[in-house]
Design an enzyme around this catalytic site. Structure first.
Site, PDB file in Angstrom:
ATOM      1  N   ASN A 140       2.346   1.446   4.291  1.00  0.00           N
ATOM      2  CA  ASN A 140       2.638   0.170   4.973  1.00  0.00           C
ATOM      3  C   ASN A 140       2.374   0.253   6.480  1.00  0.00           C
ATOM      4  O   ASN A 140       3.084  -0.357   7.283  1.00  0.00           O
ATOM      5  CB  ASN A 140       4.079  -0.296   4.685  1.00  0.00           C
ATOM      6  N   CYS A 157       0.869  -1.183   0.000  1.00  0.00           N
ATOM      7  CA  CYS A 157       0.000   0.000   0.000  1.00  0.00           C
ATOM      8  C   CYS A 157       0.902   1.229   0.000  1.00  0.00           C
ATOM      9  O   CYS A 157       2.082   1.121  -0.348  1.00  0.00           O
ATOM     10  CB  CYS A 157      -0.972  -0.025   1.181  1.00  0.00           C
ATOM     11  N   CYS A 212      -1.345   0.685   7.383  1.00  0.00           N
ATOM     12  CA  CYS A 212      -2.773   0.343   7.530  1.00  0.00           C
ATOM     13  C   CYS A 212      -3.147  -0.883   6.698  1.00  0.00           C
ATOM     14  O   CYS A 212      -3.328  -1.980   7.231  1.00  0.00           O
ATOM     15  CB  CYS A 212      -3.665   1.525   7.140  1.00  0.00           C
ATOM     16  N   ARG A 213      -3.274  -0.685   5.376  1.00  0.00           N
ATOM     17  CA  ARG A 213      -3.865  -1.747   4.553  1.00  0.00           C
ATOM     18  C   ARG A 213      -2.967  -2.958   4.353  1.00  0.00           C
ATOM     19  O   ARG A 213      -3.411  -4.097   4.554  1.00  0.00           O
ATOM     20  CB  ARG A 213      -4.275  -1.162   3.190  1.00  0.00           C
ATOM     21  N   SER A 214      -1.709  -2.746   3.945  1.00  0.00           N
ATOM     22  CA  SER A 214      -0.892  -3.930   3.631  1.00  0.00           C
ATOM     23  C   SER A 214      -0.473  -4.727   4.869  1.00  0.00           C
ATOM     24  O   SER A 214      -0.434  -5.964   4.794  1.00  0.00           O
ATOM     25  CB  SER A 214       0.295  -3.589   2.720  1.00  0.00           C
ATOM     26  N   ASP A 218      -8.007   3.785   1.089  1.00  0.00           N
ATOM     27  CA  ASP A 218      -7.106   4.267   2.135  1.00  0.00           C
ATOM     28  C   ASP A 218      -7.928   4.749   3.344  1.00  0.00           C
ATOM     29  O   ASP A 218      -8.736   5.665   3.210  1.00  0.00           O
ATOM     30  CB  ASP A 218      -6.307   5.430   1.520  1.00  0.00           C
TER      31      ASP A 218
HETATM   32  P1  4NP Z   1      -1.734   2.792   4.150  1.00  0.00           P
HETATM   33  O1  4NP Z   1      -2.388   4.116   4.729  1.00  0.00           O
HETATM   34  O2  4NP Z   1      -1.198   3.144   2.765  1.00  0.00           O
HETATM   35  O3  4NP Z   1      -2.875   1.838   4.079  1.00  0.00           O
HETATM   36  O4  4NP Z   1      -0.655   2.376   5.114  1.00  0.00           O
HETATM   37  C1  4NP Z   1      -1.743   5.353   4.781  1.00  0.00           C
HETATM   38  C2  4NP Z   1      -0.820   5.601   5.770  1.00  0.00           C
HETATM   39  C3  4NP Z   1      -0.210   6.837   5.856  1.00  0.00           C
HETATM   40  C4  4NP Z   1      -0.513   7.822   4.943  1.00  0.00           C
HETATM   41  C5  4NP Z   1      -1.431   7.574   3.948  1.00  0.00           C
HETATM   42  C6  4NP Z   1      -2.029   6.325   3.864  1.00  0.00           C
HETATM   43  N1  4NP Z   1       0.087   9.101   5.053  1.00  0.00           N
HETATM   44  O5  4NP Z   1      -0.271   9.990   4.264  1.00  0.00           O
HETATM   45  O6  4NP Z   1       0.952   9.288   5.921  1.00  0.00           O
END
Ligand code: 4NP
Length: 157
Positions: free
Chosen positions: A11, A8, A13-15, A126
């Site tokens: 790294n 993602c 939340c989703r992955s 996201d």
């Molecule tokens: P992820 O979520 O891609 O599922 O880990 C996010 C985590 C952090 C951010 C965006 C999405 N950020 O903008 O910091």
């Protein structure tokens, strides 16, 4: 042994959740000798961080423990080590294709929702800037997609 990398943006939340859900299915189906997974982010913003505390809490309620530490995708290592490199949304897939070194690397890339049972979602959205419903939706989609993925990977290639 087939190896899967979930990817993602951050790294956190989703992955990492995909990794935990997939590991639970590997365990449940006794496939530890056949399948392995890891996760990474296209961005390095959160490298070295634990998973997001909200994501951890929502996952914990469903029995998943998020233990992974964020790292950025390393094309030089990851495209050789992993057989399947799976992005959570179309931007992740575009970013992965941009760092793929050749056609063989590109062939390993796919979109998580392609493994879902229905055609209801075309990304794992996201959840970072939203509320509880976003985190629950991530887990709903991942549980469905991981089932489809494990089914696909158990069939002879
Ligand atoms: P992820 O979520 O891609 O599922 O880990 C996010 C985590 C952090 C951010 C965006 C999405 N950020 O903008 O910091």
């Amino acid at each position: 042994m087939k190896q899967v990398l979930f990817v993602c943006l951050g790294n956190i939340c989703r992955s990492p959740s995909a990794e935990a859900v997939f590991n639970a299915l590997i365990e449940k189906n006794g496939l530890a000798e056949e399948l392995k997974c890891d996760s990474a982010g296209t961005a390095a913003y959160h490298a070295g961080d634990q998973a997001d505390y909200r994501m951890k809490q929502f996952a914990q309620k469903r029995g998943y423990c998020l233990t992974s530490i964020s790292r950025q995708v390393d094309p030089k290592v990851d495209f050789d080590r992993f057989d399947y490199i799976i992005g959570m949304d179309s931007q992740n897939v575009r970013d992965l294709k941009a760092v793929a070194r050749n056609e063989n690397d590109r062939k390993k890339i796919s979109l998580m929702t392609d493994y879902c049972s229905g055609k209801k979602y075309d990304s794992v959205p996201d959840p970072y800037f939203g509320g509880a419903a976003g985190f629950e939706l991530v887990l709903d989609i991942l549980e469905d997609a991981c089932k489809g993925l494990i089914h696909k990977l158990q069939k002879p290639a």
